[in-house]
Design a protein around this motif. Structure first.
Motif, PDB file in Angstrom:
ATOM      1  N   ALA A 250       0.843  -1.195   0.000  1.00 58.72           N
ATOM      2  CA  ALA A 250       0.000   0.000   0.000  1.00 58.72           C
ATOM      3  C   ALA A 250       0.879   1.246   0.000  1.00 58.72           C
ATOM      4  CB  ALA A 250      -0.916   0.006   1.220  1.00 58.72           C
ATOM      5  N   SER A 251       0.363   2.324  -0.551  1.00 53.14           N
ATOM      6  CA  SER A 251       1.090   3.588  -0.540  1.00 53.14           C
ATOM      7  C   SER A 251       1.049   4.191   0.857  1.00 53.14           C
ATOM      8  CB  SER A 251       0.465   4.572  -1.530  1.00 53.14           C
ATOM      9  OG  SER A 251      -0.840   4.951  -1.107  1.00 53.14           O
ATOM     10  N   SER A 252       1.949   5.138   1.099  1.00 51.98           N
ATOM     11  CA  SER A 252       1.960   5.811   2.400  1.00 51.98           C
ATOM     12  C   SER A 252       0.643   6.529   2.649  1.00 51.98           C
ATOM     13  CB  SER A 252       3.124   6.816   2.463  1.00 51.98           C
ATOM     14  OG  SER A 252       4.363   6.152   2.359  1.00 51.98           O
ATOM     15  N   GLU A 253       0.051   7.067   1.581  1.00 49.46           N
ATOM     16  CA  GLU A 253      -1.234   7.757   1.724  1.00 49.46           C
ATOM     17  C   GLU A 253      -2.337   6.788   2.148  1.00 49.46           C
ATOM     18  OE1 GLU A 253       1.525  10.073  -0.550  1.00 49.46           O
ATOM     19  OE2 GLU A 253       0.786   8.020  -0.904  1.00 49.46           O
ATOM     20  N   GLU A 254      -2.320   5.591   1.578  1.00 53.88           N
ATOM     21  CA  GLU A 254      -3.328   4.596   1.948  1.00 53.88           C
ATOM     22  C   GLU A 254      -3.167   4.175   3.406  1.00 53.88           C
ATOM     23  OE1 GLU A 254      -4.482   1.744  -1.651  1.00 53.88           O
ATOM     24  OE2 GLU A 254      -2.313   1.964  -1.445  1.00 53.88           O
TER      25      GLU A 254
END
Length: 284
Positions: A250-254
């Motif tokens: 997952a991305s850091s934003e997610e």
């Protein structure tokens, strides 16, 4: 069958701290990176303030007012929590045990009663201090009798339940707290057997909810590329979380959205260790 739940089912998020241990494969010339999580029934590293505070914030922060997060754990994990902190406040503690005598349930319920009395006493003390510091004139100024004053949102509850299996735990959470609209996020916090059971759940058992992992990587300071940072005898059930194993990073934003605070995925020092918070989601 549990009552119909009009509220969307929360995801099932495993929250875990691991350390990478690279060992030679017994079948190939490649190295295998295993994810160590324990040694002799406890953590393989000294207690890490960064990770402990992250765990406390994430698991106790509800997604919306009037809801409470649930934390699912095995009996040994529950017993590893200091007695004075059991069950963990502001969360629904779910303890999974094979005990059929009822002794675990009796013990957990006794500790729950003690914790609730402790919380009530602190609340009463805080209220008494506030009242003592506020004069009647100040009360009139801040709370005019002619105007309606809305009550503050309810704080997360402190509760505990004991179930024989992970499936029974989810059913009870959904059919009681979920139907009431008071269930927040659901976190699985260990140990290895409970993690393994969660990862093996099929779509029908999950009822369509996604499975995620929020992982704190831990290494000795300056040893990010070392073959092993800590000795372990207990491991996370998967050697790696990648597409080959049915997962995506997952991305850091997610991850930030999942946990309710900013997570940048960068390595940070904490005493003699370095930690990194990352996330994964199981592919459909």
């Amino acid at each position: 069958m549990p009552p119909h739940n009009p509220h969307p089912l929360p995801s099932l998020t495993l929250i875990v701290a691991t350390t990478p241990i690279r060992t030679a494969s017994s079948t190939t010339k490649d190295e295998i990176t295993r994810l160590g999580i324990g040694l002799n029934g406890t953590l393989p590293w000294p207690r890490i303030k960064t990770d402990m505070s992250f765990f406390a914030r994430v698991t106790s922060r509800p997604p919306s007012p009037g809801t409470t997060n649930a934390i699912i754990m095995g009996r040994k994990t529950y017993d590893s929590v200091p007695a004075s902190l059991r069950p963990l406040a502001k969360r629904i503690n779910v303890v999974i045990t094979r005990d059929t005598s009822g002794s675990v349930r009796e013990s957990v319920n006794a500790e729950l009663g003690k914790m609730k009395r402790k919380i009530a006493a602190k609340a009463a003390e805080a209220q008494a201090q506030t009242q003592a510091q506020t004069t009647s004139a100040e009360k009139e100024a801040f709370n005019p009798p002619t105007e309606a004053v809305s009550a503050p949102p309810a704080a997360p509850m402190t509760d505990a339940i004991v179930t024989p299996s992970l499936g029974a735990a989810l059913e009870q959470l959904d059919s009681v707290y979920g139907v009431q609209g008071t269930l927040g996020k659901i976190f699985v916090i260990g140990g290895a057997e409970i993690y393994n059971a969660t990862l093996k759940m099929n779509g029908e058992e999950l009822r369509g909810r996604p499975i995620r992992v929020v992982m704190t990587n831990v290494v000795r300071k300056g040893a990010v590329d070392a073959p092993a940072s800590f000795e372990c005898d207990t491991f996370f059930p998967l050697d790696g979380l990648r597409e080959g194993n049915g997962w995506r990073a997952a991305s850091s934003e997610e991850v930030s959205e999942w946990v309710g605070e900013e997570v940048d995925g960068e390595w940070k020092g904490d005493g003699d260790v370095e930690v990194q918070m990352v996330g994964y989601e199981k592919l459909p």
